[in-house]
Enzyme design. Sequence first.
Site, mmCIF file in Angstrom:
data_model
loop_
_atom_site.group_PDB
_atom_site.id
_atom_site.type_symbol
_atom_site.label_atom_id
_atom_site.label_comp_id
_atom_site.label_asym_id
_atom_site.label_seq_id
_atom_site.Cartn_x
_atom_site.Cartn_y
_atom_site.Cartn_z
ATOM 1 N NE ARG A 25 47.421 -138.549 -67.674
ATOM 2 C CZ ARG A 25 46.291 -138.021 -67.291
ATOM 3 N NH1 ARG A 25 46.242 -137.315 -66.188
ATOM 4 N NH2 ARG A 25 45.199 -138.201 -67.997
ATOM 5 C CE LYS A 80 58.570 -132.195 -45.705
ATOM 6 N NZ LYS A 80 58.888 -131.153 -46.681
ATOM 7 C CG HIS A 140 65.581 -134.770 -47.342
ATOM 8 N ND1 HIS A 140 64.491 -133.969 -47.184
ATOM 9 C CD2 HIS A 140 66.635 -133.927 -47.414
ATOM 10 C CE1 HIS A 140 64.873 -132.707 -47.168
ATOM 11 N NE2 HIS A 140 66.164 -132.654 -47.306
ATOM 12 C CE LYS A 196 69.560 -132.609 -45.019
ATOM 13 N NZ LYS A 196 70.089 -131.996 -46.218
ATOM 14 C CD GLU A 204 65.181 -124.307 -46.666
ATOM 15 O OE1 GLU A 204 65.533 -124.933 -47.665
ATOM 16 O OE2 GLU A 204 63.993 -124.149 -46.330
ATOM 17 C CG ASP A 232 58.457 -127.013 -46.379
ATOM 18 O OD1 ASP A 232 58.214 -128.023 -47.059
ATOM 19 O OD2 ASP A 232 59.421 -126.251 -46.593
ATOM 20 C CG HIS A 259 63.166 -131.598 -42.514
ATOM 21 N ND1 HIS A 259 62.922 -132.873 -42.959
ATOM 22 C CD2 HIS A 259 62.968 -130.797 -43.591
ATOM 23 C CE1 HIS A 259 62.580 -132.831 -44.245
ATOM 24 N NE2 HIS A 259 62.596 -131.590 -44.640
ATOM 25 C CE LYS A 288 61.191 -122.867 -48.267
ATOM 26 N NZ LYS A 288 62.128 -123.986 -48.327
HETATM 27 C C1 BG6 Z 1 62.218 -130.025 -47.843
HETATM 28 C C2 BG6 Z 1 61.310 -128.820 -47.839
HETATM 29 O O1 BG6 Z 1 61.641 -131.075 -47.125
HETATM 30 O O2 BG6 Z 1 63.454 -129.691 -47.260
HETATM 31 C C3 BG6 Z 1 61.966 -127.673 -48.562
HETATM 32 O O3 BG6 Z 1 60.078 -129.143 -48.469
HETATM 33 C C4 BG6 Z 1 63.329 -127.392 -47.989
HETATM 34 O O4 BG6 Z 1 61.148 -126.508 -48.496
HETATM 35 C C5 BG6 Z 1 64.152 -128.662 -47.936
HETATM 36 O O5 BG6 Z 1 63.961 -126.431 -48.816
HETATM 37 C C6 BG6 Z 1 65.445 -128.447 -47.186
HETATM 38 O O6 BG6 Z 1 66.241 -129.582 -47.326
HETATM 39 P P1 BG6 Z 1 67.796 -129.458 -47.551
HETATM 40 O O7 BG6 Z 1 68.289 -130.849 -47.599
HETATM 41 O O8 BG6 Z 1 67.991 -128.711 -48.832
HETATM 42 O O9 BG6 Z 1 68.284 -128.684 -46.378
#
Ligand code: BG6
Length: 527
Positions: free
Chosen positions: A65, A179, A209, A213, A247, A266, A271, A371
Amino acid sequence: MSNPIVSPRPATVVRAAVRDRADPCTMVILGALGDLSSRKLLPAIYQLMKEHLVNEDFLVLGVGRDDAQTDDDFRAHMRQALNESDEIHGIDDELWEELCKRLHFVSADLTSADDYQKIAACLELIERKRAPEHRNRLFYLAVPPSIFEPIVRNLSKSGLAPRTRVADERPWTRVVIEKPFGRSLEDAQRLNDLVLGLFAEHQTYRIDHYLGKETVQNVLVLRFANSIFEPIWNRQWIHHVQITAAEEVGVGERGKYYEEAGVVRDMFQNHLLQLLSLTAMEPPAQMSANSVRDEKVKVLKSIRWLTPETIPDNAVRAQYTAGTIDGEHVPGYHEEKDVSPDSLVPTFAAVRLFVDNWRWNGVPFYLRSGKRMAKRESEIAVQFRSPPHMMFGQQTRESLRANTLVMRVQPNEGVALDFEVKVPGAAVALTSNIEIAPVDMEFDYAQAFGEVSAPAYETLLLDVMIGEATLFTRSDEVEAAWRVVDPLIQYWESNKPRRMPTYAAGSWGPREADELIEEDGVEWRDG
Ligand code: BG6
């Protein structure tokens, strides 16, 4: 596993075969000026071009946009995204010129049905040289979930994304959905009904995603292309499984999203449960999208339901407080931008789950994610049972560790198996008290193959282009995963903790998470 002998890979052959399967197509990025597009999609497109994996007639139409944005502005935007990307090391000018020619932009309000005529007209123009049967289109919804529904409706209503009857119909239309897919089971069911009312399942690619990996895919290869693991992959030989996605980053600029989501939506719903299902699934009959996904769904459906009675003893939530990471002071969750100072949203969770089937009866699966933990580390650790009889001295017996097979998802993708050996030397070789020490057999992807594995988005985008859906989540799989986490989310959201457990940024999580696992005589693998 150290120093593996890797025969020369027929990489060029593999790549040519893949390229031959990639049809001419236009990737329409809806939300092309957003964060996901800059950080993940545009670098992945560049890499795919670099590796000659896209069809010669591949085009990108960015939709965002911004009425003032021209094709050239979009190209400049993309160039900047590449410059700033951690995944691209040096931009090849010739390749960049080639890519530029394929990049186009149209401004549209994606929630307005009328604006889809602008998108259609632009597609008509850029694809004019393409035969109608080659007008394949990949619509990528890189947009916030709040505008997801009007977009799929508009795509369908405008005729841009017609439902196709069979997967190999030409031209094809595929819709990629990011997602989070819903925020509860009910919501996910509603979205599935909506999407499947407009498109066929074979047109719908729900991205997780993590499935792109390298090591995640390798779980299947490790388990099913080797005969040594499968006979011991069950409750008789495995004591427990630990799945960690730790993380270092905090919520950063995503405080608003995170306040709505929390760690379970999340990371766990997608995952972590994906990692669990690949680890626990039965061998699929073949490596096809439906066979693999059928088995994953069965595992998800076998996970014992958490209930208000069992949750307090099997799940821990916590929030990070200020701390130090890599020598740098970082704020606590409550001090983050767009986070309420009295927020009760968990940034860490640890859960004990059981898979109630023949193979896994009684084997705990400990899952944790947070996190701002001590370091970025995602792995699946399968801990085997201790030897049934200990013939070594008492001291040795106490220091013995059970064997663990670790599949490292990131960083340093690889596989490690630790086992006990005798410490060399006659002095310690008294038969009654041999000294024993643990050692690691290590397989490291980068060392073995001399290259860093392809980022997840590159793998997944290519799969969409060739119509390979194995690494995407099917509608029933998404719902089965929601069924596992929904009771936990609901319970936590309706039962405020008397005191929210906390952990200092830079640590491995709250004390309560240690207690959860220590009750079973087990410890978390830290670092
Ligand atoms: C995402 C989450 O799906 O995956 C994030 O929304 C997270 O909060 C991320 O940081 C982690 O993915 P990766 O590939 O960086 O480990």
